[in-house]
Write a protein that holds these residues in place. Sequence first.
Motif, PDB file in Angstrom:
ATOM      1  N   THR A  17      50.161  25.680  48.469  1.00  0.00           N
ATOM      2  CA  THR A  17      49.212  25.120  47.506  1.00  0.00           C
ATOM      3  C   THR A  17      48.080  26.079  47.153  1.00  0.00           C
ATOM      4  OG1 THR A  17      48.102  24.108  49.395  1.00  0.00           O
ATOM      5  CG2 THR A  17      49.593  22.705  48.119  1.00  0.00           C
ATOM      6  N   ARG A  18      47.966  27.173  47.890  1.00  0.00           N
ATOM      7  CA  ARG A  18      46.915  28.144  47.577  1.00  0.00           C
ATOM      8  C   ARG A  18      47.481  29.548  47.677  1.00  0.00           C
ATOM      9  NH1 ARG A  18      43.435  26.595  50.722  1.00  0.00           N
ATOM     10  NH2 ARG A  18      42.478  25.133  49.292  1.00  0.00           N
ATOM     11  N   PRO A  19      48.090  30.020  46.588  1.00  0.00           N
ATOM     12  CA  PRO A  19      48.726  31.334  46.641  1.00  0.00           C
ATOM     13  C   PRO A  19      47.700  32.429  46.908  1.00  0.00           C
ATOM     14  CG  PRO A  19      48.622  30.510  44.379  1.00  0.00           C
ATOM     15  CD  PRO A  19      48.180  29.399  45.269  1.00  0.00           C
ATOM     16  N   PRO A  20      48.159  33.557  47.437  1.00  0.00           N
ATOM     17  CA  PRO A  20      47.221  34.642  47.746  1.00  0.00           C
ATOM     18  C   PRO A  20      46.646  35.254  46.468  1.00  0.00           C
ATOM     19  CG  PRO A  20      49.469  35.392  48.002  1.00  0.00           C
ATOM     20  CD  PRO A  20      49.547  33.917  47.730  1.00  0.00           C
ATOM     21  N   LEU A  21      45.470  35.808  46.611  1.00  0.00           N
ATOM     22  CA  LEU A  21      44.821  36.477  45.491  1.00  0.00           C
ATOM     23  C   LEU A  21      44.851  37.975  45.740  1.00  0.00           C
ATOM     24  CD1 LEU A  21      41.798  34.051  45.352  1.00  0.00           C
ATOM     25  CD2 LEU A  21      43.431  34.352  43.488  1.00  0.00           C
ATOM     26  N   LEU A  22      44.943  38.729  44.655  1.00  0.00           N
ATOM     27  CA  LEU A  22      44.875  40.185  44.755  1.00  0.00           C
ATOM     28  C   LEU A  22      43.521  40.619  44.206  1.00  0.00           C
ATOM     29  CD1 LEU A  22      46.319  42.889  45.351  1.00  0.00           C
ATOM     30  CD2 LEU A  22      47.147  42.840  42.985  1.00  0.00           C
ATOM     31  N   THR A  61      38.467  47.419  43.779  1.00  0.00           N
ATOM     32  CA  THR A  61      37.923  47.124  45.118  1.00  0.00           C
ATOM     33  C   THR A  61      36.623  46.337  44.934  1.00  0.00           C
ATOM     34  OG1 THR A  61      36.982  49.345  45.087  1.00  0.00           O
ATOM     35  CG2 THR A  61      38.947  49.001  46.444  1.00  0.00           C
ATOM     36  N   ARG A  62      36.763  45.189  44.308  1.00  0.00           N
ATOM     37  CA  ARG A  62      35.559  44.404  44.001  1.00  0.00           C
ATOM     38  C   ARG A  62      35.159  43.527  45.189  1.00  0.00           C
ATOM     39  NH1 ARG A  62      36.388  42.037  37.992  1.00  0.00           N
ATOM     40  NH2 ARG A  62      34.471  40.942  38.600  1.00  0.00           N
ATOM     41  N   TRP A  76      31.010  35.654  45.499  1.00  0.00           N
ATOM     42  CA  TRP A  76      31.699  34.374  45.238  1.00  0.00           C
ATOM     43  C   TRP A  76      31.772  33.543  46.524  1.00  0.00           C
ATOM     44  CZ3 TRP A  76      36.096  32.410  47.549  1.00  0.00           C
ATOM     45  CH2 TRP A  76      36.623  31.253  46.974  1.00  0.00           C
ATOM     46  N   LEU A  77      32.118  34.208  47.618  1.00  0.00           N
ATOM     47  CA  LEU A  77      32.262  33.475  48.884  1.00  0.00           C
ATOM     48  C   LEU A  77      30.921  32.877  49.307  1.00  0.00           C
ATOM     49  CD1 LEU A  77      34.101  32.642  51.187  1.00  0.00           C
ATOM     50  CD2 LEU A  77      33.703  34.871  52.262  1.00  0.00           C
ATOM     51  N   SER A  78      29.857  33.653  49.188  1.00  0.00           N
ATOM     52  CA  SER A  78      28.542  33.113  49.587  1.00  0.00           C
ATOM     53  C   SER A  78      28.125  31.991  48.646  1.00  0.00           C
ATOM     54  CB  SER A  78      27.486  34.219  49.621  1.00  0.00           C
ATOM     55  OG  SER A  78      27.246  34.719  48.339  1.00  0.00           O
ATOM     56  N   GLU A  85      33.986  27.725  41.714  1.00  0.00           N
ATOM     57  CA  GLU A  85      34.386  28.593  40.611  1.00  0.00           C
ATOM     58  C   GLU A  85      35.773  29.143  40.907  1.00  0.00           C
ATOM     59  OE1 GLU A  85      31.594  31.712  39.864  1.00  0.00           O
ATOM     60  OE2 GLU A  85      29.906  30.317  39.838  1.00  0.00           O
ATOM     61  N   ASN A  86      36.561  29.306  39.846  1.00  0.00           N
ATOM     62  CA  ASN A  86      37.908  29.837  40.018  1.00  0.00           C
ATOM     63  C   ASN A  86      37.832  31.350  40.202  1.00  0.00           C
ATOM     64  OD1 ASN A  86      40.550  30.566  39.906  1.00  0.00           O
ATOM     65  ND2 ASN A  86      40.900  29.895  37.790  1.00  0.00           N
ATOM     66  N   PRO A  87      38.203  31.845  41.385  1.00  0.00           N
ATOM     67  CA  PRO A  87      38.102  33.292  41.599  1.00  0.00           C
ATOM     68  C   PRO A  87      39.088  34.081  40.746  1.00  0.00           C
ATOM     69  CG  PRO A  87      39.222  32.251  43.440  1.00  0.00           C
ATOM     70  CD  PRO A  87      38.721  31.140  42.570  1.00  0.00           C
ATOM     71  N   ALA A  88      40.113  33.399  40.232  1.00  0.00           N
ATOM     72  CA  ALA A  88      41.109  34.095  39.403  1.00  0.00           C
ATOM     73  C   ALA A  88      40.860  33.842  37.918  1.00  0.00           C
ATOM     74  CB  ALA A  88      42.517  33.642  39.790  1.00  0.00           C
ATOM     75  N   GLY A  89      39.665  33.330  37.589  1.00  0.00           N
ATOM     76  CA  GLY A  89      39.313  33.124  36.187  1.00  0.00           C
ATOM     77  C   GLY A  89      39.035  34.455  35.503  1.00  0.00           C
ATOM     78  N   PRO A  90      38.722  34.419  34.193  1.00  0.00           N
ATOM     79  CA  PRO A  90      38.520  35.662  33.425  1.00  0.00           C
ATOM     80  C   PRO A  90      37.460  36.573  34.030  1.00  0.00           C
ATOM     81  CG  PRO A  90      38.544  33.720  31.980  1.00  0.00           C
ATOM     82  CD  PRO A  90      38.561  33.203  33.380  1.00  0.00           C
ATOM     83  N   ASP A  91      36.396  35.961  34.598  1.00  0.00           N
ATOM     84  CA  ASP A  91      35.335  36.777  35.179  1.00  0.00           C
ATOM     85  C   ASP A  91      35.468  36.889  36.698  1.00  0.00           C
ATOM     86  OD1 ASP A  91      34.146  37.075  32.654  1.00  0.00           O
ATOM     87  OD2 ASP A  91      33.161  35.119  32.852  1.00  0.00           O
ATOM     88  N   GLY A  92      36.552  36.373  37.212  1.00  0.00           N
ATOM     89  CA  GLY A  92      36.729  36.349  38.662  1.00  0.00           C
ATOM     90  C   GLY A  92      37.078  37.715  39.214  1.00  0.00           C
ATOM     91  N   TRP A  93      37.023  37.801  40.530  1.00  0.00           N
ATOM     92  CA  TRP A  93      37.293  39.070  41.203  1.00  0.00           C
ATOM     93  C   TRP A  93      38.757  39.217  41.594  1.00  0.00           C
ATOM     94  CZ3 TRP A  93      39.343  37.279  45.587  1.00  0.00           C
ATOM     95  CH2 TRP A  93      38.902  36.039  46.049  1.00  0.00           C
ATOM     96  N   GLY A  94      39.503  38.130  41.403  1.00  0.00           N
ATOM     97  CA  GLY A  94      40.893  38.191  41.870  1.00  0.00           C
ATOM     98  C   GLY A  94      41.895  37.807  40.801  1.00  0.00           C
ATOM     99  N   ILE A  95      43.112  38.155  41.042  1.00  0.00           N
ATOM    100  CA  ILE A  95      44.207  37.700  40.192  1.00  0.00           C
ATOM    101  C   ILE A  95      45.289  37.105  41.092  1.00  0.00           C
ATOM    102  CG2 ILE A  95      43.847  39.306  38.276  1.00  0.00           C
ATOM    103  CD1 ILE A  95      45.908  41.140  39.497  1.00  0.00           C
ATOM    104  N   ILE A  96      46.078  36.228  40.488  1.00  0.00           N
ATOM    105  CA  ILE A  96      47.194  35.657  41.240  1.00  0.00           C
ATOM    106  C   ILE A  96      48.459  36.374  40.778  1.00  0.00           C
ATOM    107  CG2 ILE A  96      48.524  33.572  41.719  1.00  0.00           C
ATOM    108  CD1 ILE A  96      45.997  31.962  41.066  1.00  0.00           C
ATOM    109  N   PRO A  97      48.973  37.279  41.586  1.00  0.00           N
ATOM    110  CA  PRO A  97      50.184  38.026  41.172  1.00  0.00           C
ATOM    111  C   PRO A  97      51.363  37.066  41.034  1.00  0.00           C
ATOM    112  CG  PRO A  97      49.253  38.901  43.216  1.00  0.00           C
ATOM    113  CD  PRO A  97      48.570  37.625  42.932  1.00  0.00           C
ATOM    114  N   THR A  98      52.150  37.274  40.023  1.00  0.00           N
ATOM    115  CA  THR A  98      53.299  36.387  39.810  1.00  0.00           C
ATOM    116  C   THR A  98      54.592  37.015  40.290  1.00  0.00           C
ATOM    117  OG1 THR A  98      53.462  37.246  37.564  1.00  0.00           O
ATOM    118  CG2 THR A  98      52.275  35.169  37.878  1.00  0.00           C
ATOM    119  N   GLU A  99      54.551  38.250  40.676  1.00  0.00           N
ATOM    120  CA  GLU A  99      55.770  38.885  41.176  1.00  0.00           C
ATOM    121  C   GLU A  99      55.549  39.384  42.602  1.00  0.00           C
ATOM    122  OE1 GLU A  99      56.963  41.939  38.547  1.00  0.00           O
ATOM    123  OE2 GLU A  99      57.325  40.594  36.877  1.00  0.00           O
TER     124      GLU A  99
END
Lengths: 232, 282
Positions: free
Chosen positions: A181-186, A190-191, A198-200, A218-232
């Motif tokens: 339910t919570r896939p890893p973020l990339l 090196t942000r 975000w964590l604080s 806040e969604n960390p994988a949003g447009p201004d977020g520090w992460g992305i959710i890799p799909t592959e």
Amino acid sequence: MGILEETVDIAYPQQPHCATVLVLDVSASMAGEKILELSEGLRAFIRALNEDDLARKRVDLAIITFGKDVRVICPFSAADQVQDPVLGPETFTPMGRAIVRAMDLVEERKTEYRDLGIDYYRPWIFLITDGRPSDMHPGEPFWDEVVGRVHDGEKEKRFLFWALGVDRADMKILREIAPPTRPPLLLKQTRFYDLFVWLSKSLSRISDSSIGEQVTLENPAGPDGWGIIPTE
Amino acid sequence: MKKTGVPGKKSSPFMCGGSVCGEYHGSRDEPCQDASGWTVVPGRRGFPPYGVIAVADGLGSARLSGIGAATAVTVALESARSALPVPVGSIGGVLFDIARSARETVLTRSREYGCSPRDLASTFICVLFSRHGIAAVHIGDGCVVARDRHGGLFMLTSPGGEYANEVVPLTAPEWKSELVTAYIRQRNGSVVVMTDGCVRAACTGPSDRLVPRPAFFDPLFSYVLSQQDEKSASGEIMSFLRGQGMTRCSDDDKTVVVGVIHTAHGADEITSGVSSSRDNPE
């Protein structure tokens, strides 16, 4: 003063606590810029927690590193009690044992809270790695044990487990470790600084929530977020 | 405000209390999101009069939760007036129907407002009591504490979960499985209903195994048992909730409603146990 104020004995509870465990990869592959930025981001994170009155009172932070060995370099402490963490690159990546240690720490901490009658938020476990575990591999009993505990723990709401990959992290492996339910973020580039901000902020929002209040992060994988959710 | 009970009159329910805004909402110029109310259903057909207490705590993250809480309380009191009195064996079904009616009305209200039911989310507690016993239906946090005439305290319901900010509200799809009902046969017992803003001032222990503290409840029950006027007793309780002591304990909205049975004579206690379940009585 009314008669009830004079006669009724009011108990004064401690602040509700939020146990947070950072599980940090300090293996050799993290050497150089990555570990420097991770260290700087971590310091910024602790500074930010200290600048927030409620977070300082309510967040209990523990830090585990895994490299040559699994080490609890900071047991659960309020942010203003955390010593400046020193991270140095080491050999090996005993990620599996580090995750188990984090889950054990969380359970021990919850028992302490309960024994003391302290209310608490759901604990967070935050794994950061740029590699893949050296102490467990898919198909091995230890792998099944670790991954099973992570997935069951998340499903049974024992904790929130976040897995964060850095640089050339094996995202396929991380995807198997992370709860479905919570896939890893990339991490983007090196942000680390943005990640820890975000964590604080997230922990501050949880700390500022009343008993019974649910919090949207806040969604960390949003447009201004520090992460992305890799799909592959 | 009319009197809900008269000391000296046989087995008359008397209730008082109220809800006050906590510092958290007060400092933001936001209204209190707790709601509370009570009523007496007169005895008839051989049944004793019932006291009915309804309390709801609007979730902080739900933007219209104060409206949802007030709606749930109003509907609960109306439903109880329509349904009571009934034999003891039917109390569980009545409580479930009260909760269901409150929920359905809140969901209807959300459609009228064009918002999500989540925006009107609240906890929900309804207590029915008479000279024969005390029954409660409860979802979310807060607690219901009962007391026998010897001063023994019982945690009747406190279904809050393990974590501080994770509550299943009345509007949740899984509400049936989270609903707790409890009944205690207790001649002339007393009861306190409170929201989470007061719980830690009054109870000890982990959140899912709360234990009522006599040092908090005994003076409160003693005070209410000695009162005859609902308005002045409610004013005293609300003043207490707004006082420094309770404010220091929590910045949340606070509700306390106390129900007692005023009797002409000392009553014999016939305690026979507590039943509690999350089972759907349907």
